[in-house]
Write a protein that holds these residues in place. Structure first.
Motif, PDB file in Angstrom:
ATOM      1  N   GLY A  26      58.209  61.317  86.376  1.00  0.00           N
ATOM      2  CA  GLY A  26      57.531  61.950  87.507  1.00  0.00           C
ATOM      3  C   GLY A  26      56.314  61.187  87.984  1.00  0.00           C
ATOM      4  N   GLY A  27      55.932  60.134  87.250  1.00  0.00           N
ATOM      5  CA  GLY A  27      54.786  59.339  87.637  1.00  0.00           C
ATOM      6  C   GLY A  27      53.437  59.942  87.296  1.00  0.00           C
ATOM      7  N   ASN A  28      53.435  61.062  86.577  1.00  0.00           N
ATOM      8  CA  ASN A  28      52.174  61.719  86.240  1.00  0.00           C
ATOM      9  C   ASN A  28      51.508  61.158  84.985  1.00  0.00           C
ATOM     10  N   TYR A  29      52.287  60.489  84.139  1.00  0.00           N
ATOM     11  CA  TYR A  29      51.770  59.967  82.874  1.00  0.00           C
ATOM     12  C   TYR A  29      52.098  58.481  82.749  1.00  0.00           C
ATOM     13  N   THR A  30      51.300  57.809  81.958  1.00  0.00           N
ATOM     14  CA  THR A  30      51.537  56.407  81.643  1.00  0.00           C
ATOM     15  C   THR A  30      51.612  56.257  80.135  1.00  0.00           C
ATOM     16  N   GLY A  31      52.589  55.505  79.673  1.00  0.00           N
ATOM     17  CA  GLY A  31      52.714  55.195  78.250  1.00  0.00           C
ATOM     18  C   GLY A  31      52.458  53.717  78.038  1.00  0.00           C
ATOM     19  N   LEU A  32      51.652  53.412  77.049  1.00  0.00           N
ATOM     20  CA  LEU A  32      51.358  52.030  76.700  1.00  0.00           C
ATOM     21  C   LEU A  32      51.800  51.774  75.276  1.00  0.00           C
ATOM     22  N   THR A  33      52.326  50.601  75.028  1.00  0.00           N
ATOM     23  CA  THR A  33      52.525  50.138  73.658  1.00  0.00           C
ATOM     24  C   THR A  33      51.582  48.959  73.491  1.00  0.00           C
ATOM     25  N   ILE A  34      50.624  49.143  72.586  1.00  0.00           N
ATOM     26  CA  ILE A  34      49.665  48.083  72.299  1.00  0.00           C
ATOM     27  C   ILE A  34      49.950  47.578  70.891  1.00  0.00           C
ATOM     28  N   THR A  35      49.746  46.305  70.670  1.00  0.00           N
ATOM     29  CA  THR A  35      49.952  45.733  69.333  1.00  0.00           C
ATOM     30  C   THR A  35      48.637  45.152  68.856  1.00  0.00           C
ATOM     31  N   VAL A  36      48.124  45.726  67.769  1.00  0.00           N
ATOM     32  CA  VAL A  36      46.860  45.260  67.199  1.00  0.00           C
ATOM     33  C   VAL A  36      47.152  44.417  65.965  1.00  0.00           C
ATOM     34  N   ARG A  37      46.205  43.584  65.617  1.00  0.00           N
ATOM     35  CA  ARG A  37      46.297  42.807  64.366  1.00  0.00           C
ATOM     36  C   ARG A  37      45.586  43.632  63.309  1.00  0.00           C
ATOM     37  N   ALA A  38      46.364  44.338  62.506  1.00  0.00           N
ATOM     38  CA  ALA A  38      45.810  45.235  61.499  1.00  0.00           C
ATOM     39  C   ALA A  38      45.448  44.460  60.245  1.00  0.00           C
ATOM     40  N   VAL A  39      44.220  44.650  59.771  1.00  0.00           N
ATOM     41  CA  VAL A  39      43.771  43.975  58.557  1.00  0.00           C
ATOM     42  C   VAL A  39      43.557  44.944  57.403  1.00  0.00           C
ATOM     43  N   SER A  40      43.524  46.249  57.710  1.00  0.00           N
ATOM     44  CA  SER A  40      43.352  47.246  56.645  1.00  0.00           C
ATOM     45  C   SER A  40      43.740  48.630  57.159  1.00  0.00           C
ATOM     46  N   ARG A  41      43.969  49.514  56.226  1.00  0.00           N
ATOM     47  CA  ARG A  41      44.266  50.904  56.575  1.00  0.00           C
ATOM     48  C   ARG A  41      43.059  51.546  57.260  1.00  0.00           C
ATOM     49  N   GLU A  42      41.873  51.206  56.813  1.00  0.00           N
ATOM     50  CA  GLU A  42      40.649  51.762  57.401  1.00  0.00           C
ATOM     51  C   GLU A  42      40.522  51.362  58.858  1.00  0.00           C
ATOM     52  N   GLN A  43      40.851  50.107  59.171  1.00  0.00           N
ATOM     53  CA  GLN A  43      40.790  49.651  60.555  1.00  0.00           C
ATOM     54  C   GLN A  43      41.762  50.454  61.426  1.00  0.00           C
ATOM     55  N   LEU A  44      42.991  50.653  60.944  1.00  0.00           N
ATOM     56  CA  LEU A  44      43.962  51.441  61.700  1.00  0.00           C
ATOM     57  C   LEU A  44      43.478  52.870  61.895  1.00  0.00           C
ATOM     58  N   ASP A  45      42.908  53.457  60.856  1.00  0.00           N
ATOM     59  CA  ASP A  45      42.368  54.812  60.971  1.00  0.00           C
ATOM     60  C   ASP A  45      41.275  54.871  62.028  1.00  0.00           C
ATOM     61  N   ASP A  46      40.405  53.865  62.064  1.00  0.00           N
ATOM     62  CA  ASP A  46      39.333  53.812  63.064  1.00  0.00           C
ATOM     63  C   ASP A  46      39.897  53.703  64.475  1.00  0.00           C
ATOM     64  N   ILE A  47      40.927  52.895  64.650  1.00  0.00           N
ATOM     65  CA  ILE A  47      41.555  52.750  65.960  1.00  0.00           C
ATOM     66  C   ILE A  47      42.175  54.070  66.393  1.00  0.00           C
ATOM     67  N   TYR A  48      42.908  54.720  65.482  1.00  0.00           N
ATOM     68  CA  TYR A  48      43.531  56.000  65.825  1.00  0.00           C
ATOM     69  C   TYR A  48      42.481  57.046  66.177  1.00  0.00           C
ATOM     70  N   ARG A  49      41.373  57.090  65.445  1.00  0.00           N
ATOM     71  CA  ARG A  49      40.307  58.044  65.759  1.00  0.00           C
ATOM     72  C   ARG A  49      39.704  57.775  67.135  1.00  0.00           C
ATOM     73  N   ALA A  50      39.472  56.493  67.434  1.00  0.00           N
ATOM     74  CA  ALA A  50      38.898  56.135  68.736  1.00  0.00           C
ATOM     75  C   ALA A  50      39.842  56.527  69.871  1.00  0.00           C
TER      76      ALA A  50
END
Length: 97
Positions: free
Chosen positions: A62-86
């Protein structure tokens, strides 16, 4: 307790991933011309090497939403948790997978 036993009990050993690794994250939100740029700005503090040119973008049917797939360079579980929280705490983001 030996060093090996301590290492086997560490939270990092529970990880399903071997770090560092490329990690895809799906981010969805209301369609907005600045959505992708805003997501890049939210992720960069956690991954300075983040390559915005690799973002995959899809509009909803319907054009109302946008989906993005981003690829990060993960170096730790903590970093991924921080990204998800942000991302989940950002007002433009509806869903993070």
């Amino acid at each position: 307790m030996t060093a090996k036993e301590r290492n086997e009990m560490s939270p990092e050993s529970d990880s399903l991933f071997e770090f560092p690794c490329d990690f895809p994250i799906k981010v969805m939100g209301r369609a907005h011309p600045d959505f992708a740029e805003t997501i890049v700005e939210a992720v960069r503090p956690f991954d300075a090497s983040f390559d915005a040119s690799r973002i995959e973008t899809r509009a909803s049917s319907g054009g109302n939403y946008t989906g993005l797939t981003i690829t990060v360079r993960a170096v730790s579980r903590e970093q991924l948790d921080d990204i998800y929280r942000a991302l989940t705490g950002h007002p433009m983001v509806s869903v993070v997978l």
